[in-house]
Structure formats: C-alpha cells, structure tokens
Design a protein around this motif. Structure first.
Motif, PDB file in Angstrom:
ATOM      1  N   GLY A 112      -3.506   0.554  -2.631  1.00 58.65           N
ATOM      2  CA  GLY A 112      -2.732   1.798  -2.563  1.00 58.65           C
ATOM      3  C   GLY A 112      -2.793   2.562  -3.877  1.00 58.65           C
ATOM      4  O   GLY A 112      -2.925   3.801  -3.896  1.00 58.65           O
ATOM      5  N   PHE A 153       5.671   8.178 -10.324  1.00 63.15           N
ATOM      6  CA  PHE A 153       4.834   8.221 -11.540  1.00 63.15           C
ATOM      7  C   PHE A 153       4.848   9.585 -12.247  1.00 63.15           C
ATOM      8  O   PHE A 153       5.047   9.650 -13.462  1.00 63.15           O
ATOM      9  CB  PHE A 153       3.406   7.784 -11.170  1.00 63.15           C
ATOM     10  CG  PHE A 153       2.405   7.962 -12.264  1.00 63.15           C
ATOM     11  CD1 PHE A 153       2.457   7.166 -13.417  1.00 63.15           C
ATOM     12  CD2 PHE A 153       1.401   8.935 -12.191  1.00 63.15           C
ATOM     13  CE1 PHE A 153       1.533   7.327 -14.440  1.00 63.15           C
ATOM     14  CE2 PHE A 153       0.490   9.103 -13.205  1.00 63.15           C
ATOM     15  CZ  PHE A 153       0.553   8.302 -14.330  1.00 63.15           C
ATOM     16  N   PHE A 159       0.831  -1.207   0.000  1.00 63.52           N
ATOM     17  CA  PHE A 159       0.000   0.000   0.000  1.00 63.52           C
ATOM     18  C   PHE A 159       0.863   1.253   0.000  1.00 63.52           C
ATOM     19  O   PHE A 159       0.696   2.156  -0.830  1.00 63.52           O
ATOM     20  CB  PHE A 159      -0.912  -0.037   1.242  1.00 63.52           C
ATOM     21  CG  PHE A 159      -1.853   1.126   1.327  1.00 63.52           C
ATOM     22  CD1 PHE A 159      -3.023   1.135   0.573  1.00 63.52           C
ATOM     23  CD2 PHE A 159      -1.581   2.205   2.157  1.00 63.52           C
ATOM     24  CE1 PHE A 159      -3.889   2.207   0.653  1.00 63.52           C
ATOM     25  CE2 PHE A 159      -2.447   3.272   2.232  1.00 63.52           C
ATOM     26  CZ  PHE A 159      -3.613   3.273   1.472  1.00 63.52           C
ATOM     27  N   GLY A 185      -2.224  -5.030  -1.241  1.00 59.14           N
ATOM     28  CA  GLY A 185      -1.919  -3.718  -0.651  1.00 59.14           C
ATOM     29  C   GLY A 185      -1.547  -2.724  -1.731  1.00 59.14           C
ATOM     30  O   GLY A 185      -2.000  -1.568  -1.727  1.00 59.14           O
ATOM     31  N   ILE A 187      -2.411   7.424 -10.441  1.00 60.75           N
ATOM     32  CA  ILE A 187      -2.040   6.574 -11.587  1.00 60.75           C
ATOM     33  C   ILE A 187      -3.249   6.157 -12.437  1.00 60.75           C
ATOM     34  O   ILE A 187      -3.309   6.479 -13.628  1.00 60.75           O
ATOM     35  CB  ILE A 187      -1.222   5.341 -11.139  1.00 60.75           C
ATOM     36  CG1 ILE A 187       0.129   5.801 -10.594  1.00 60.75           C
ATOM     37  CG2 ILE A 187      -1.015   4.366 -12.292  1.00 60.75           C
ATOM     38  CD1 ILE A 187       0.982   4.665 -10.028  1.00 60.75           C
ATOM     39  N   ALA A 235       2.847   1.607  -3.187  1.00 60.13           N
ATOM     40  CA  ALA A 235       2.034   2.121  -4.302  1.00 60.13           C
ATOM     41  C   ALA A 235       1.849   3.630  -4.183  1.00 60.13           C
ATOM     42  O   ALA A 235       1.895   4.360  -5.189  1.00 60.13           O
ATOM     43  CB  ALA A 235       0.678   1.422  -4.305  1.00 60.13           C
ATOM     44  N   LEU A 236       1.645   4.100  -2.929  1.00 61.41           N
ATOM     45  CA  LEU A 236       1.481   5.541  -2.729  1.00 61.41           C
ATOM     46  C   LEU A 236       2.736   6.294  -3.148  1.00 61.41           C
ATOM     47  O   LEU A 236       2.668   7.342  -3.801  1.00 61.41           O
ATOM     48  CB  LEU A 236       1.167   5.848  -1.260  1.00 61.41           C
ATOM     49  CG  LEU A 236      -0.202   5.406  -0.746  1.00 61.41           C
ATOM     50  CD1 LEU A 236      -0.393   5.825   0.701  1.00 61.41           C
ATOM     51  CD2 LEU A 236      -1.330   5.999  -1.589  1.00 61.41           C
ATOM     52  N   VAL A 293       5.051   5.236  -5.279  1.00 59.81           N
ATOM     53  CA  VAL A 293       5.184   5.178  -6.754  1.00 59.81           C
ATOM     54  C   VAL A 293       4.200   6.158  -7.401  1.00 59.81           C
ATOM     55  O   VAL A 293       4.546   6.912  -8.319  1.00 59.81           O
ATOM     56  CB  VAL A 293       4.930   3.733  -7.251  1.00 59.81           C
ATOM     57  CG1 VAL A 293       4.809   3.694  -8.771  1.00 59.81           C
ATOM     58  CG2 VAL A 293       6.047   2.812  -6.796  1.00 59.81           C
ATOM     59  N   GLY A 294       2.951   6.120  -6.938  1.00 61.38           N
ATOM     60  CA  GLY A 294       1.902   6.925  -7.568  1.00 61.38           C
ATOM     61  C   GLY A 294       2.096   8.414  -7.411  1.00 61.38           C
ATOM     62  O   GLY A 294       1.854   9.183  -8.341  1.00 61.38           O
ATOM     63  N   TRP A 295       2.548   8.836  -6.239  1.00 63.75           N
ATOM     64  CA  TRP A 295       2.628  10.279  -5.985  1.00 63.75           C
ATOM     65  C   TRP A 295       4.004  10.868  -6.249  1.00 63.75           C
ATOM     66  O   TRP A 295       4.119  12.050  -6.520  1.00 63.75           O
ATOM     67  CB  TRP A 295       2.223  10.591  -4.537  1.00 63.75           C
ATOM     68  CG  TRP A 295       0.760  10.413  -4.313  1.00 63.75           C
ATOM     69  CD1 TRP A 295       0.145   9.346  -3.729  1.00 63.75           C
ATOM     70  CD2 TRP A 295      -0.279  11.310  -4.702  1.00 63.75           C
ATOM     71  NE1 TRP A 295      -1.207   9.506  -3.723  1.00 63.75           N
ATOM     72  CE2 TRP A 295      -1.513  10.724  -4.319  1.00 63.75           C
ATOM     73  CE3 TRP A 295      -0.296  12.550  -5.346  1.00 63.75           C
ATOM     74  CZ2 TRP A 295      -2.738  11.327  -4.553  1.00 63.75           C
ATOM     75  CZ3 TRP A 295      -1.518  13.155  -5.565  1.00 63.75           C
ATOM     76  CH2 TRP A 295      -2.729  12.542  -5.178  1.00 63.75           C
ATOM     77  N   THR A 346      -3.782   6.797  -5.541  1.00 67.08           N
ATOM     78  CA  THR A 346      -2.780   7.601  -6.246  1.00 67.08           C
ATOM     79  C   THR A 346      -3.386   8.116  -7.549  1.00 67.08           C
ATOM     80  O   THR A 346      -4.456   7.641  -7.973  1.00 67.08           O
ATOM     81  CB  THR A 346      -1.538   6.761  -6.604  1.00 67.08           C
ATOM     82  OG1 THR A 346      -1.899   5.840  -7.640  1.00 67.08           O
ATOM     83  CG2 THR A 346      -1.008   6.011  -5.395  1.00 67.08           C
TER      84      THR A 346
END
Lengths: 189, 717
Positions: B18, A34, A23, B14, B24, A26-27, A29-31, B22
C-alpha cells in the motif's frame, strides 16, 4: 504445533484480510495523514491584504519590481512599504491594527519583514523572471490579489522549502509544452 | 481473533504494498535530496530586494567603474559599469573580486602589534599613541612606500611624511614610473596617455595592454569596438614581445622579441621610417638619425633580435601609411623595463607626428593637489624604489629610521627579493597599512588594516595608460567587515596627535575639496552622453552640468577632461638613447627569463583572489608547483623534457619549476607566471609555486641611471 496452526487467524483468508487492512491503512496514512505530518503551517508576520492594495489600483509590479532587463528585484523593503505606511494609524479595525503592528515592529526598528515566500526556488535553480515575463503572474503564483488574508504557508519539515515551491517536473512539463529546451543547464547554471 | 504471526506478516506486507501506492517513499526521497542543499557548509543565496550601486575598483590598477549588485543591502557581486569610460561595461578578474575579498581569510581584522614573532591585537587608540611616539622620535628620517598609483591619499601621506622630514616617498615600480622617467629625460611634460579609441594602427612593444598594462579593461573595450564580429576590422594591432600572451593572441601580428630588445626593435623601425623620409623638428633629430643609421640598420637588428628586415620594414610601412598610428611601450609583466625602451617607443610617436593628436599619445596634465605640502605625482614617480632599497641593503645609503608602507608589498613584489628583504630588515620601525597580512606586513612592527574599496571613501585619478584625464569616486556601501579604518583618516588623526597641520580632519573632506577643485577646472565635463575620446576626435565637450559634481560622481559617472600639456622641449634625447638601447645577444646554456602577470593571480597587494584560483590552469600551477613555459626548440637546446622538474637560478637564488612545452614562447626564452610563491596571505595564495621575480637582478640602465630588471638571463638545470 498442529493446534497452533489451526488456531491461526483464519488461515490464508485471514492473512489476505490483514494484508488488505494493511494496504488500505497505508493508503490512508500516505494520502491523508502523511501530508499533514510533513508540513508545518505558518502564517505571515503581517497579515497583508493584497485585495485592499489591488482595489486601490496598485499593480503587482509596483511593489514586486522588475528590473529594466525583466529581472525580479525581489520583495519590497520595509522602507518601500513605509512610503505609505510610515506612521501608526491608531485605527482599531483589523487592517488598521496590522498597519500599526508593521510600523511598530519594523518601520521603527528598521528591520525587514521576514515575509514567507511561497515559491522561492532552491539555490541550485536559476529562474529568470525576464525569460517568463510573457506569462501572467498568476500562471505560476497564487492569485493573491483576490485574497484578503494571505494564504497559509506550508513549510516542508524535511527540505525546509515551501509546499508551493515549483517542482522540477512542473518546469519540465511547461518547457516541453512550450517547445523550450529541457537541458540541465537551462535552469541549473 | 488474535493477531498471530501470519496475520502480522499479512498486515506488514499489505502495508508495504500500500505504501508504494502513496506519496510517502517518493516524496521522502525527493525531500531528502533537496534537504542536502541545507547542509551548513553550502553557501546560501541571500534573499531580499536587489539593487545596484556604483563605485570604482581600487584593487585593479585599470581603475574601472563598477556596478555592485546588492541583495537586501549586502554587496553580492561586481560587474562593469557601462557608463564609466574606463569600463564601458567591462570588468577584470581582479575588479570582480572586490566583493569577495571583503571576506578573505587573509584580511587583518584589527590593528596588530608585533610581539616576538607573533602579532597581538591592539586598539586603534593604542596604535595611534605608539605610532605618534615612534614617528616623533624618527623625525627627519621617515620614508613611505605607496602601492596606490592613482589615489589622492598619496597627497595626505606625502604631506605627512614631508612634514615629519622625509627620507623618501616611493611609489611601487610600474609603467608609470618608467614613463615618467622617460618623459623627463626626453624633456617632456605630463603623463603619457594613449588614445586607443581613435587609433587605427597600434604597435605594442612589450606591453600586455589587454591584461596588466594601464587601463587594460578600457583597452579591451576600445579594441573590440573597432573590431565587431563578422566585419572587417577598423584597426590593426601588432605585438612585439617574447611570448604570445593574452595581448599578442588577439593581435593581427606577433613579432617575437625579448623584452631586452624592445628598444632595439623600436630604433630598427625608426631606421626604416627615416629612410622613407620621416623627419622631425623635435630637438635631437639629427643626432637620432646618426645613432639609428650607425647601429640599428636591418642587419644590426636581425643580428641582435633575429627579426627579418622585411618584417620590420612591413611594420614601418603600416605605421607610416596609417592615419592614426600609435606606439605603446611597456614591460610584458608591468614593471622593470628601463626608460630606454619607452623613449625609443616615444621617438617613433614623435617621428610619426602622433603627440597630442587623436589616436596618438597625449601628454596629460596633472590635476591640482589640495593637501598643503603634498608632493605632485610627477615628483612621487621620480624616486627609484628598487635602487634605493638595494643601496640600503648594500650599506651605500643609510636606512631610514621609520617606514610607512601603504597598500604595497615590497617584500614580495620587487625583484631580487632577498636583497629587498635585507633592506627592509635594516629599517628599525615599520608600519604597514595593509588590508591583508602580506609578506611585508608580516615583517612590520605594526599593521594597521586599511578598509577595502566597498568600506571606504577613496578616488581614482587618471590611472596610467588612460588617454584622457579622469577622476572617479570610490563610495563605501557597507560598514567595515572587521575593525579596519581608511588609512587617509588614520594619517590625519595621527597628524593631529603630532600637531602637524594638514588642513583636513578626515579624508572625506580631502575628497570633497578635490572634487570642488575639479568643478572649477576649465574643460572638464562629466562623461555621460559624450565620451572623452569623442571629444578628442573633435566633438565639442559638454559643459559641466549643474554644478553638483559630487552627486554625479557618486552616481557612477566620471569627470573627464581631454587636454594636453604643451610641449616646449620634448625631443629624442639621442645621446641617452644611444647608451640605454644597445643591441645584445643571448647565448650559451642560459635563457632569458620572461615573466608574465595576469590579473586572475591578483597583485602583490591582494594575493590570489579565492574565486580566481579556480581559473588557474594545470599548465600554470599543478598542485603546489608552478610551470614555466618554453618552446620545444629551447627545451631541446637545454636538454630538458616536458614535465621535468628544473631549477632556475638567477640573482643569487633559485626557484623550482616544472617544464611545460608551449610553442607560443620565442626560442631562447623561458616564460614564468607571476603571482605565485607567496609565503603569506591565506590558503588560496600561500605555498603555491614560486615567485620568479626573485630571480631578476636589479641593474642600472646606462644613460638614464634607472633600475631595470625586465629581462635577465637564468640558468636552467
């Protein structure tokens, strides 16, 4: 099988921990990662200093003409810029070098400068400057008059548009706050 | 701690949860949707500095001034030039297409020479050598057909073929040819010009003045200027014709009448005017009165046309009681109306005292020619092209040895298409100066593509219908898209090769001399602050400012002159009228074919402009079938049902059509759209519907001897 099950990573607790790691990962990577991957950074072909020109008292509209009906006439042409910068200066200062680069690459070749425009709208959007001429330019555009170096241009690798291109929600929010219609045909002709 | 299956699933779950928190997935969705705009087949809006330049339309016969929007120097679209008297900011569907047609797939991209049934590209030099050789051999028998009714290029062409030994210089038939013949027979001089701006009552006999007749864009503007929304109209328009077309739809009154009966209606109105005391000192009045009283009384007219006597009496009263009444006559589709109807309409104008008066009909002088040996426009308009070609097809006249076709498409745009094609085939050497591969170009030995409006210098000289003399310049704003050349330059180069002296080396020199001659013409001025119709109404004409007329014309202004040719012998020519205008009656299992033309379906020279095809309704073209319109009473009498496929037969040929019930067509008439049925051009024009002009037989008008084909009976089965 029993042995295998008991050896698994901490059972349910371990699984929750991994999910948490996933989790958070991913946050991150995403914020963080990315956006850096999504945009390529580009610089203007000529390092044009808006500050220098603004300090000379040149108004935005002198180069970024508005037609008699308030319609934006686009960016200045090489010929327009050459009215002031028609010849090489031989000046070795950073600004002088940029002027000479402009004269050599564009004035003498007759080519137009491929300026990177921060806020070109997609072709399916009809945006009239005439309808928005009551606003200050800097309400929507970066305040470049205070920038000696043009800001970096971030190009979206997927859509091909600038990162600064105004999104539909921004248009809609402003229209709503101003009491202006948000009907499709207002912007999509 | 190793990563086992459960840990991996936890990590993935997860990560998946997550990811939803975001940007994405949402950003990717958004960006991909925007990316679909980048597909290569989607047209791109060019970026760059936007500016406007001016020129004049050559595709549209209305000759309106244009404002061209350019982005980074590339023409993008055309709109009306507010400063031009023939536009006043208006633009027709055809003139708007000036930019788009530059990229038409039908454009001829380089000189082409016929090889067997196909064409092969050749160079301009090769083309000039071949033409010099062939035309040199054809000396004494070279004909020319021009589709440009208003250009000085006609001077170059007519002088050239004149010095080669002309077999005839022909203009494509139009209202101008009909009017010229009518004026000539009536003993008049000058080109008929109609002052719509100052007229308060306008009787329109047949002419589709807001669509295809004359200066249609200017006519619309003049109409709307007197009729602002919400205010009592300051003008009264009455339309007489077979259909409630674009003109009739906005007029105050529509009186149904066949195109064949327009002259009868005019003389019927003359009967009422004369009875009310109208008289004239013009030659032939007494005989006219006898003719009118002898066969055009209210009952005669009712028997022939079905129009009630009270209706005509009302029209006569409206005309007689107006301060500035005017009668305009023309074919509902812009060609083929005999001179008789024009003469009858002019007779009304004379009776009403409306010649050379504000709000009436002006006899406009012709501007001086500048090319030595050039024909005058009056002389060019005298020749009867359909009559000539029919005589050639029938073997009554010898075919010319060579034919030059400029900006014209006679193989498609003339009546009795089969006969005209037969005549053209008899001519051994043919050259087409066409921008597009049209039906005539496809028959020619050589096709030498003319540059389009935005690629060449050209001009527009007083298009037919204008109420004042007017000259506008056509200015090029880009290099030719293909390997094309302005025909004026090609002819001048060819003349040099053949050692024919035409005084000029290139066409730009011709235009400069023309403009220089205008600058010396007394009474001419640049329409800027004062418009010509204001001068006609009594405002003083300004002096020609500054001397640099070329500069003013290049800036989009027009040179104009309000003037009229003094008439010494203009009369009623009643003997000819009596022969040309005769009451008739349609009956039996035939109906009268009433074609209609619209600028959105182009002209025979341009085909259908690609962007205009989208404006063609399903009630006109459905798939590849064109619809003909008729009222329910006509359909019932013929026994045909709505939507039925029918065969229309006339002039020895037939066309298919689908029936569309439309109550705006008078009973006994079937109305058919023109502009379709092309066998050449591109996917936008080719193979769509039928060309109903082919059904119209060419007949000789009694009295005038002029070819006519405006109304003919067809069989429907």
């Amino acid at each position: 099988m029993e042995e295998n099950r008991s050896n698994s990573a901490g059972g349910v607790g371990g699984m929750v921990l991994c999910a948490l790691i996933g989790f958070v990962g991913a946050l991150v990577v995403g914020w963080v990662i990315f956006p850096k991957l999504l945009y390529s950074e580009k610089t203007q072909p000529i390092r044009f200093s808006h500050t220098v020109h603004a300090q000379l008292g040149i108004e935005c509209e002198q180069c970024h003409h508005l037609g008699p009906d308030g319609r934006l006439a686009g960016l200045p042409t090489t010929e327009s810029c050459a009215e002031c910068h028609g010849d090489e200066t031989g000046d070795k200062s950073p600004n002088g070098k940029e002027i000479d680069k402009f004269v050599k690459d564009y004035v003498k070749t007759g080519a137009q400068v491929p300026w990177l425009v921060y806020q070109y709208q997609p072709d399916n959007v009809f945006f009239s400057h005439a309808a928005h001429k009551g606003f200050e330019c800097t309400k929507c555009h970066p305040d470049v008059a205070k920038m000696d170096n043009p800001p970096a241009y971030y190009e979206n690798r997927i859509s091909g548009y600038s990162k600064d291109t105004m999104k539909m929600w921004q248009c809609e929010r402003c229209h709503a706050s101003m009491g202006t219609s948000n009907a499709c045909y207002v912007c999509h002709k | 701690m190793g990563v086992d299956r459960r840990a991996f699933l936890g990590l993935v779950a997860g990560g998946a949860v997550g990811t939803m928190f975001t940007p994405i997935p949402w950003k990717l969705l958004d960006d991909v949707s925007i990316w679909t705009q980048n597909w290569p087949w989607i047209p791109k809006v060019p970026k760059g500095q936007i500016d406007y330049v001016t020129t004049t339309s050559k595709l549209c016969p209305a000759g309106e001034g244009l404002k061209i929007m350019r982005v980074a120097g590339n023409p993008i679209t055309a709109s009306g030039n507010p400063a031009h008297p023939l536009s006043s900011g208006g633009v027709s569907a055809l003139a708007r297409s000036e930019v788009y047609m530059l990229y038409s797939p039908a454009r001829v991209k380089s000189p082409m020479k016929k090889s067997g049934k196909a064409f092969v590209p050749i160079t301009w030099e090769q083309a000039l050598i071949e033409m010099a050789d062939k035309l040199g051999a054809a000396k004494g028998s070279v004909a020319c057909i021009s589709g440009d009714q208003s250009g000085t290029v006609n001077e170059v062409l007519s002088a050239f073929v004149g010095k080669l030994g002309t077999a005839g210089y022909f203009m494509m038939p139009s209202e101008a040819t009909t009017a010229a013949k009518g004026m000539q027979v009536m003993g008049g001089k000058g080109q008929a010009g109609y002052d719509f701006e100052n007229a308060d009552t306008v009787l329109v006999l047949g002419a589709d003045i807001f669509e295809t007749w004359g200066t249609s864009t200017r006519n619309r503007k003049a109409f709307s200027a007197k009729r602002p929304v919400g205010v009592k109209p300051a003008s009264n328009y009455i339309y007489v014709g077979p259909t409630r077309n674009n003109t009739a739809a906005v007029c105050d009154q529509w009186i149904p009448a066949s195109a064949a009966d327009l002259g009868v209606v005019a003389l019927g109105i003359a009967w009422h005017l004369i009875k009310a005391g109208a008289t004239s000192a013009a030659p032939g009045f007494d005989t006219l009165r006898a003719v009118v009283n002898g066969g055009f009384g209210p009952d005669d007219v009712k028997r022939a046309t079905g129009i009630e006597p009270a209706v005509l009496a009302g029209v006569a009263k409206a005309l007689a009681s107006s301060k500035a009444a005017m009668v305009v006559t023309g074919s509902p589709f812009g060609q083929g109306l005999g001179a008789g109807a024009f003469m009858a309409g002019m007779a009304l104008n004379i009776l009403l005292g409306r010649i050379n008066k504000p709000g009436g009909v002006y006899a406009l002088p012709e501007l001086a020619t500048v090319v030595p040996g050039a024909m005058t426009r009056e002389a060019m308009l005298k020749a009867d092209l359909p009559g000539f070609l029919k005589a050639v097809a029938d073997g009554k006249k010898p075919a010319p040895k060579a034919l030059l076709v400029y900006d014209a498409n006679p193989a498609y745009g003339l009546p009795e298409a089969a006969t005209m094609a037969k005549a053209l085939e008899k001519i051994p050497y043919k050259v087409s100066f066409s921008s597009f591969m049209d039906e005539t170009a496809a028959m020619c030995d050589l096709v030498l593509p003319n540059s389009l409006t935005l690629e060449r210098y050209d001009d527009v000289v007083t298009p037919y219908g204008s109420g004042f003399c007017i000259y506008s310049l056509v200015t090029p704003y880009q290099k030719p898209v293909h390997d094309t050349r302005p025909t004026g330059d090609v002819i001048l180069a060819l003349a040099r090769k053949l050692s024919i002296e035409l005084k000029f080396d290139n066409f730009l020199q011709v235009l400069k001399e023309k403009v220089a001659s205008l600058a010396k013409t007394s009474g001419g001025f640049v329409a800027k602050d004062v418009m010509p119709w204001q001068v006609a109404a009594g405002k003083p004409a300004p002096a020609l400012a500054g001397g640099d007329l070329w500069k003013a014309l290049s800036a989009g202004y027009a040179w104009t002159m309000v003037g009229s040719v003094t008439q010494t012998g203009l009369g009623f020519a009643p003997e000819v009228l009596a022969k040309a205008v005769k009451p008739g009656k349609t009956s039996g299992k035939t109906v009268t074919l009433a074609p209609y033309a619209q600028l959105r379906t182009g002209t025979p020279t341009t085909g259908i402009p690609c962007q205009d095809l989208t404006m063609v309704p399903d009630t006109e073209l459905l798939g590849e079938t064109t619809m003909v319109r008729m009222g329910s009473a006509t359909a019932k009498a013929l026994g045909v049902k709505p939507g039925a496929m029918v065969k229309l037969t006339g002039a020895g040929t037939h066309c298919k059509a689908q029936v569309h019930i439309f109550e705006s067509v008078m009973t006994g008439v079937v109305s058919a759209p023109l502009g379709f049925g092309h066998t050449a051009f591109d996917i936008f024009s080719k193979g769509k519907g039928a060309n109903y002009l082919a059904l119209l037989p060419v007949t000789e008008e009694p009295g005038t001897g002029m070819s006519m084909w405006a109304a003919a009976e067809v069989k429907i089965a």
